[in-house]
Motif scaffolding. Structure first.
Motif, PDB file in Angstrom:
ATOM      1  N   GLY A  86      -6.818  -4.719 -13.293  1.00 33.82           N
ATOM      2  CA  GLY A  86      -7.328  -5.133 -11.986  1.00 33.82           C
ATOM      3  C   GLY A  86      -7.243  -6.643 -11.799  1.00 33.82           C
ATOM      4  N   VAL A  87      -7.599  -7.403 -12.814  1.00 33.87           N
ATOM      5  CA  VAL A  87      -7.507  -8.862 -12.744  1.00 33.87           C
ATOM      6  C   VAL A  87      -6.052  -9.293 -12.593  1.00 33.87           C
ATOM      7  CG1 VAL A  87      -7.803 -10.982 -14.099  1.00 33.87           C
ATOM      8  CG2 VAL A  87      -9.660  -9.325 -13.961  1.00 33.87           C
ATOM      9  N   ALA A  88      -5.141  -8.630 -13.309  1.00 31.08           N
ATOM     10  CA  ALA A  88      -3.722  -8.971 -13.210  1.00 31.08           C
ATOM     11  C   ALA A  88      -3.193  -8.705 -11.801  1.00 31.08           C
ATOM     12  CB  ALA A  88      -2.919  -8.187 -14.236  1.00 31.08           C
ATOM     13  N   VAL A  89      -3.557  -7.592 -11.200  1.00 33.09           N
ATOM     14  CA  VAL A  89      -3.100  -7.262  -9.851  1.00 33.09           C
ATOM     15  C   VAL A  89      -3.680  -8.251  -8.836  1.00 33.09           C
ATOM     16  CG1 VAL A  89      -3.279  -5.528  -8.009  1.00 33.09           C
ATOM     17  CG2 VAL A  89      -2.676  -4.827 -10.325  1.00 33.09           C
ATOM     18  N   LEU A  90      -4.969  -8.542  -8.952  1.00 32.26           N
ATOM     19  CA  LEU A  90      -5.579  -9.517  -8.044  1.00 32.26           C
ATOM     20  C   LEU A  90      -4.960 -10.901  -8.213  1.00 32.26           C
ATOM     21  CD1 LEU A  90      -9.354  -8.548  -8.123  1.00 32.26           C
ATOM     22  CD2 LEU A  90      -7.762  -8.331  -6.228  1.00 32.26           C
ATOM     23  N   SER A  91      -4.674 -11.291  -9.433  1.00 25.97           N
ATOM     24  CA  SER A  91      -4.039 -12.589  -9.681  1.00 25.97           C
ATOM     25  C   SER A  91      -2.659 -12.646  -9.045  1.00 25.97           C
ATOM     26  CB  SER A  91      -3.933 -12.862 -11.171  1.00 25.97           C
ATOM     27  OG  SER A  91      -5.206 -12.917 -11.756  1.00 25.97           O
ATOM     28  N   TYR A  92      -1.898 -11.577  -9.196  1.00 25.92           N
ATOM     29  CA  TYR A  92      -0.546 -11.525  -8.629  1.00 25.92           C
ATOM     30  C   TYR A  92      -0.591 -11.693  -7.110  1.00 25.92           C
ATOM     31  CZ  TYR A  92       3.929  -9.593  -7.141  1.00 25.92           C
ATOM     32  OH  TYR A  92       5.143  -9.418  -6.543  1.00 25.92           O
ATOM     33  N   PHE A  93      -1.433 -10.885  -6.451  1.00 24.58           N
ATOM     34  CA  PHE A  93      -1.504 -10.963  -4.998  1.00 24.58           C
ATOM     35  C   PHE A  93      -2.147 -12.267  -4.531  1.00 24.58           C
ATOM     36  CE2 PHE A  93      -1.023  -6.289  -5.288  1.00 24.58           C
ATOM     37  CZ  PHE A  93       0.114  -6.179  -4.515  1.00 24.58           C
ATOM     38  N   GLY A  94      -3.113 -12.776  -5.263  1.00 17.63           N
ATOM     39  CA  GLY A  94      -3.729 -14.049  -4.916  1.00 17.63           C
ATOM     40  C   GLY A  94      -2.743 -15.200  -4.998  1.00 17.63           C
ATOM     41  N   TYR A  95      -1.940 -15.218  -6.048  1.00 18.52           N
ATOM     42  CA  TYR A  95      -0.927 -16.266  -6.199  1.00 18.52           C
ATOM     43  C   TYR A  95       0.056 -16.237  -5.032  1.00 18.52           C
ATOM     44  CZ  TYR A  95       3.183 -18.705  -7.927  1.00 18.52           C
ATOM     45  OH  TYR A  95       4.259 -19.536  -8.040  1.00 18.52           O
ATOM     46  N   HIS A  96       0.550 -15.047  -4.696  1.00 17.51           N
ATOM     47  CA  HIS A  96       1.529 -14.945  -3.619  1.00 17.51           C
ATOM     48  C   HIS A  96       0.909 -15.176  -2.238  1.00 17.51           C
ATOM     49  CE1 HIS A  96       5.099 -14.022  -5.892  1.00 17.51           C
ATOM     50  NE2 HIS A  96       4.341 -13.282  -6.672  1.00 17.51           N
ATOM     51  N   ALA A  97      -0.380 -14.952  -2.107  1.00 21.29           N
ATOM     52  CA  ALA A  97      -1.045 -15.250  -0.830  1.00 21.29           C
ATOM     53  C   ALA A  97      -1.116 -16.757  -0.594  1.00 21.29           C
ATOM     54  CB  ALA A  97      -2.451 -14.659  -0.815  1.00 21.29           C
ATOM     55  N   ILE A  98      -1.120 -17.524  -1.661  1.00 17.36           N
ATOM     56  CA  ILE A  98      -1.185 -18.983  -1.532  1.00 17.36           C
ATOM     57  C   ILE A  98       0.193 -19.615  -1.644  1.00 17.36           C
ATOM     58  CG2 ILE A  98      -2.080 -21.086  -2.593  1.00 17.36           C
ATOM     59  CD1 ILE A  98      -4.547 -19.406  -3.367  1.00 17.36           C
TER      60      ILE A  98
END
Length: 105
Positions: free
Chosen positions: A20-32
């Motif tokens: 879950g942390v990996a998925v959130l990190s991936y999408f968070g990085y690409h959102a920024i």
């Protein structure tokens, strides 16, 4: 076999939050940082501001040129404008005028 079951549960209890942390990190990085992220959005807004400023400058230049063209139209011919353009285009001066050339020409 009984010792592997608690070990498997422990691994699952750690793996699910890590995933879950990996998925959130991936999408968070690409959102920024992504192609359509916040940083690119800010850059596009700045590009739009620069283009709008350039557009205003070009509109002012166009207005000046249109005003000068209106002065040269036959129905509204302005004698001073005609004289200025004739001198520039034909490289002529009046008999009572003095021409001062800059050094080196």
């Amino acid at each position: 076999m009984s010792s592997s079951a608690p070990q498997r549960r422990r691994i699952q209890s750690i793996a699910v939050p890590l995933l879950g942390v990996a998925v959130l990190s991936y999408f968070g990085y690409h959102a920024i940082q992504g192609e359509r992220g916040l940083i690119r959005w800010w850059q596009l807004r700045q590009d739009i501001r620069v283009a709008m400023d350039m557009r205003e400058d070009l509109a002012a230049q166009r207005e000046v040129l249109e005003r000068r063209v209106r002065l040269l139209k036959p129905e509204h011919l302005h004698p001073d404008m005609l004289d200025e353009r004739a001198r520039v285009m034909l490289n002529l001066v009046g008999p009572d005028e003095v021409v001062i050339l800059p050094p080196g020409e």
